[in-house]
Design a protein around this motif. Structure first.
Motif, short mmCIF file in Angstrom:
data_model
loop_
_atom_site.label_atom_id
_atom_site.label_comp_id
_atom_site.label_asym_id
_atom_site.label_seq_id
_atom_site.Cartn_x
_atom_site.Cartn_y
_atom_site.Cartn_z
N LEU A 483 0.83 -1.20 0.00
CA LEU A 483 0.00 0.00 0.00
C LEU A 483 0.87 1.25 0.00
N ASN A 484 0.26 2.38 -0.36
CA ASN A 484 0.97 3.66 -0.33
C ASN A 484 0.07 4.70 0.31
N VAL A 485 0.65 5.48 1.23
CA VAL A 485 -0.05 6.64 1.78
C VAL A 485 0.49 7.88 1.08
N GLU A 486 -0.40 8.61 0.45
CA GLU A 486 -0.03 9.81 -0.30
C GLU A 486 -0.63 11.03 0.40
N PHE A 487 0.23 12.00 0.76
CA PHE A 487 -0.26 13.25 1.34
C PHE A 487 -0.72 14.16 0.20
N HIS A 488 -1.78 14.94 0.44
CA HIS A 488 -2.18 15.94 -0.57
C HIS A 488 -2.78 17.18 0.08
N SER A 489 -2.27 17.56 1.25
CA SER A 489 -2.65 18.83 1.86
C SER A 489 -1.74 19.93 1.29
N LYS A 490 -1.99 21.18 1.65
CA LYS A 490 -1.15 22.28 1.17
C LYS A 490 0.26 22.10 1.72
#
Length: 786
Positions: A483-490
């Motif tokens: 699995l991969n956790v991808e951040f996408h906040s500012k």
């Protein structure tokens, strides 16, 4: 071609030659850097001075000062015989065909058969340099055009001749990709190759357009900067940095060498550029260009802008634009393109006029400069720093829709574009089953992008492999049980939603998968914790909530370390604060060569509170040796946090102690990072990964260490090197790293240190000066030292 590159000779030590030499040294290759002998003094005076000047340049061309040991210098008179032991010879002398030929005459005398020989020329036809050379030389010769600075700009254009062996081309394309970290673009031997041909057209067309539209220097740089997916330096600031003379040289070369180009007249310099050349207003190298730095009567620095009508410098005027206001909150660059295209002001007019012309130009360049459209996009992204290449922007607007706009602005796409649409192909690119494809003009069908199978592109997987998402992060199935956790906040800042996603992913992986990667495709891995959230809770004195938030951060870091599955963190570019703390706790860190890692919490008035302080105390404990003074080890670790040191590369991150030996590896090519991290997670799982045991044997020094910390802080404060608040933060940091005021050195647990860390963090959040520092970062984006 089974070839290894152990040693490289770089012939010519100017700006490019020295920097190319440094980049090969960065990857561990032995480099021989040669230049002409000096007429006076030491024979190697020219090459030695050039290398030293390069090493002092900013940003640094080397990953670490230690890599310079890989570079040996010499001169053309004494040291050409050493070429016999080199695997690759790169010519980087002055752009003069006869001089280059004379250098190659010497190379022919000494190179061994099969040695690669390439030229870094930016404009001389490669075929002319190959003329008159031996068959073996020609078979192993081609152009390799690096972009300056070669450490940072990812483009490497590979330009073969009709004599170049295919396996030589294949080798250089692969080597540049995997080992030099480049986007390697195969080019035809045409004037200016691909990137400069399209890039200089784009700039020259813009120079003519702004004259016609009456735009100012400030307006152009505002309209063509980050909002458009371009570098912050935009158009004119970039030209000042690179040098107007460089752009003029390429433009004049194209005017002379592409008489049949439909845009031929655009390569003629506008009158104001001609006058700037006469005045020697060439940018930073001459002290003034489109901008000029001056001092006001009060002694303050002021940057003036050139009035393109009067050619006089004046104070800059603030730029306002309704279109820019609309795109500002939009993160997706493709969506921003649509807003620009539909706008009603000068920014939108410039967008349409420039891009509709660019679309015509790049469609006309196929097959002249490339048979495949993706190579043009690759070249512009990696050579000029564009987020989207021309065909990608065209796709974002809709190929058919853009054709109508082009007609309105007097432009027409090449026939093959109309044929593509008529055949039912509506886009230049598409994604199928997570694989990127491009439209192949000869085949009249979509083909898989070369190398796509070797990369993991999260954008391509998101549509079909997304299995969980919240506002700050997503969980994507990479396949093969990972699995991969991808951040996408500012700025990929870390808040409660990010922590929730990491814990959710670990829960899922422990039940149904075999490993986890934490990585993303953003501009930066993470700028650290969401300090705005911390500020609000501290101002409202919601101490219980803040305590829970910090505890959750710490627990997440510990979960990364002590889960039952391997967790690989894949940082790149900015990896600060909490992003660094996650890396500190990973089973393995697979990091991009350009990773700028650091624990920078001191700058906002706190100490690392997500396990970072604990971890540095633990690592100091592991470094204590019986025959060494333990306080010295503690001091080094303390100062790394206390001075908020940020690495300038992955190599330096290891030197600063952010990475552990045998628990990290460096990926040179950013595009391969997630794939490399996934491969490592699989390898750890298949090696029989077992959950580590929490540490209970961390030696802390107690009062013995505190004495050193407090004395050092007092000394720095007395000497006015730090403020009173800095002194207080230093003492809090020392308290945690020493385990409190224990009477004797003692072995403690990780949880003991985490509790001290959290207590110190919370107490500092209650300090007014800390809140002022956080507020400055949140509201102004600038650190405050109070």
């Amino acid at each position: 071609m089974n070839k290894k590159i152990n040693s490289v000779a770089v012939l010519g030590s100017g700006i490019m030659g020295s920097r190319i030499a440094c980049h090969f040294a960065n990857i561990g290759v032995q480099v021989l850097l040669l230049d002409i002998p000096a007429k006076d003094g030491a024979k190697n005076g020219i090459v030695d001075a050039a290398l030293q000047n390069t090493l002092q340049s900013s940003p640094s061309p080397v990953y670490s000062k230690k890599v310079v040991q890989k570079i040996a210098t010499g001169n053309f008179q004494d040291d050409m015989p050493k070429l016999a032991s080199c695997d690759w010879i790169i010519e980087v002398v002055v752009e003069n065909l006869e001089i280059k030929r004379s250098v190659f005459d010497q190379v022919e005398q000494y190179r061994k058969a099969g040695t690669l020989v390439t030229s870094n020329t930016s404009g001389i036809p490669i075929r002319l340099m190959a003329e008159g050379r031996s068959d073996d030389f020609k078979a192993h010769f081609c152009g390799t055009h690096f972009f300056n600075p070669p450490r940072y700009l990812r483009l490497l254009e590979v330009i073969p001749t009709s004599y170049t062996k295919q396996d030589v081309v294949d080798f250089l394309m692969a080597y540049g990709d995997k080992f030099l970290g480049k986007t390697t673009v195969l080019c035809k031997d045409t004037p200016a190759f691909i990137a400069n041909r399209v890039g200089v057209y784009s700039i020259m067309a813009l120079l003519h357009l702004i004259e016609k539209m009456g735009l100012t220097v400030e307006e152009v740089d505002k309209f063509t900067g980050p909002a458009l997916g371009r570098p912050k330096s935009a158009t004119f600031r970039t030209t000042d940095v690179v040098g107007l003379d460089t752009m003029i040289k390429v433009a004049k070369g194209l005017y002379d060498n592409v008489p049949g180009d439909k845009a031929h007249e655009l390569f003629k310099l506008p009158a104001y550029v001609q006058q700037m050349e006469i005045n020697q207003w060439l940018g930073d190298k001459t002290g003034q260009g489109f901008y000029k730095k001056t001092k006001t009567a009060e002694g303050k620095t002021e940057i003036l802008a050139l009035d393109l009508k009067t050619l006089e410098y004046r104070p800059q005027v603030k730029v306002k634009s309704a279109t820019l206001d609309l795109v500002k909150p939009v993160d997706n660059v493709r969506e921003r393109m649509k807003i620009f295209a539909a706008g009603k002001d000068k920014a939108a007019d410039l967008f349409r006029a420039s891009f509709f012309g660019l679309f015509e130009y790049v469609s006309d360049r196929i097959p002249e400069i490339s048979d495949e459209l993706y190579r043009i996009d690759d070249a512009m992204r990696s050579g000029f720093g564009w987020e989207l290449g021309p065909f990608e922007v065209w796709d974002a607007l809709g190929v058919a829709n853009a054709l109508e706009g082009m007609k309105a602005y007097g432009h027409e796409a090449a026939p093959w574009v109309h044929e593509m649409l008529a055949a039912g192909y509506e886009r230049f690119y598409k994604t199928e089953n997570g694989i990127s494809k491009y439209y192949d003009i000869d085949a009249k069908a979509y083909k898989e992008l070369p190398g796509a199978a070797a990369f993991v592109v999260l954008d391509d997987l998101r549509a079909s492999k997304l299995i969980w998402k919240n506002s700050g992060a997503s969980i994507i199935d990479l396949g093969d049980g990972i699995l991969n956790v991808e951040f996408h906040s500012k700025m990929n800042t870390i808040g409660g939603d990010t922590l929730q996603a990491i814990n959710k992913a670990i829960d899922m992986a422990e039940k149904e998968y075999r490993g986890l990667v934490i990585g993303n495709d953003g501009a930066n891995f993470s700028a650290g914790a969401n300090v705005g959230m911390i500020f609000l809770m501290a101002v409202e004195q919601e101490w219980d909530e803040l305590n829970l938030a910090v505890r959750m951060f710490q627990n997440t870091s510990m979960r990364i370390r002590y889960s039952s599955i391997p967790v690989v963190v894949a940082p790149h570019n900015l990896t600060l604060g909490g992003g660094c703390e996650f890396s500190l706790h990973a089973d393995h860190v697979q990091l991009y060569a350009e990773t700028y890692m650091g624990l920078v919490e001191f700058g906002v008035g706190v100490i690392p509170g997500g396990g970072g302080t604990k971890e540095f105390a633990l690592r100091a404990s592991d470094e204590f040796k019986e025959d060494q003074i333990a306080q010295n080890v503690l001091k080094d670790r303390f100062l790394t946090i206390g001075t908020a040191k940020v690495s300038t590369s992955a190599v330096e991150a290891a030197e600063l102690g952010y990475l552990l030996k045998d628990k990290f590896a460096i990926t040179m090519n950013r595009s391969r990072l997630i794939a490399d991290a996934k491969a490592k997670a699989i390898a750890l799982a298949e090696a029989g990964y077992t959950r580590p045991v929490p540490r209970r044997d961390i030696k802390v020094l107690g009062k013995q260490g505190l004495g050193i910390v407090y004395a050092g802080a007092n000394s720095m404060y007395s000497g006015n090197y730090i403020s009173e608040h800095d002194k207080k933060i230093s003492e809090k940091l020392g308290w945690v790293m020493c385990g409190g005021d224990l009477s004797v050195p003692t072995e403690v647990t990780e949880q003991y240190l985490l509790d001290l860390e959290r207590e110190a963090f919370l107490s500092l959040c209650g300090e007014r000066k800390t809140l002022e520092r956080i507020q400055s970062i949140v509201t102004k984006g600038k650190p405050l030292r109070n």
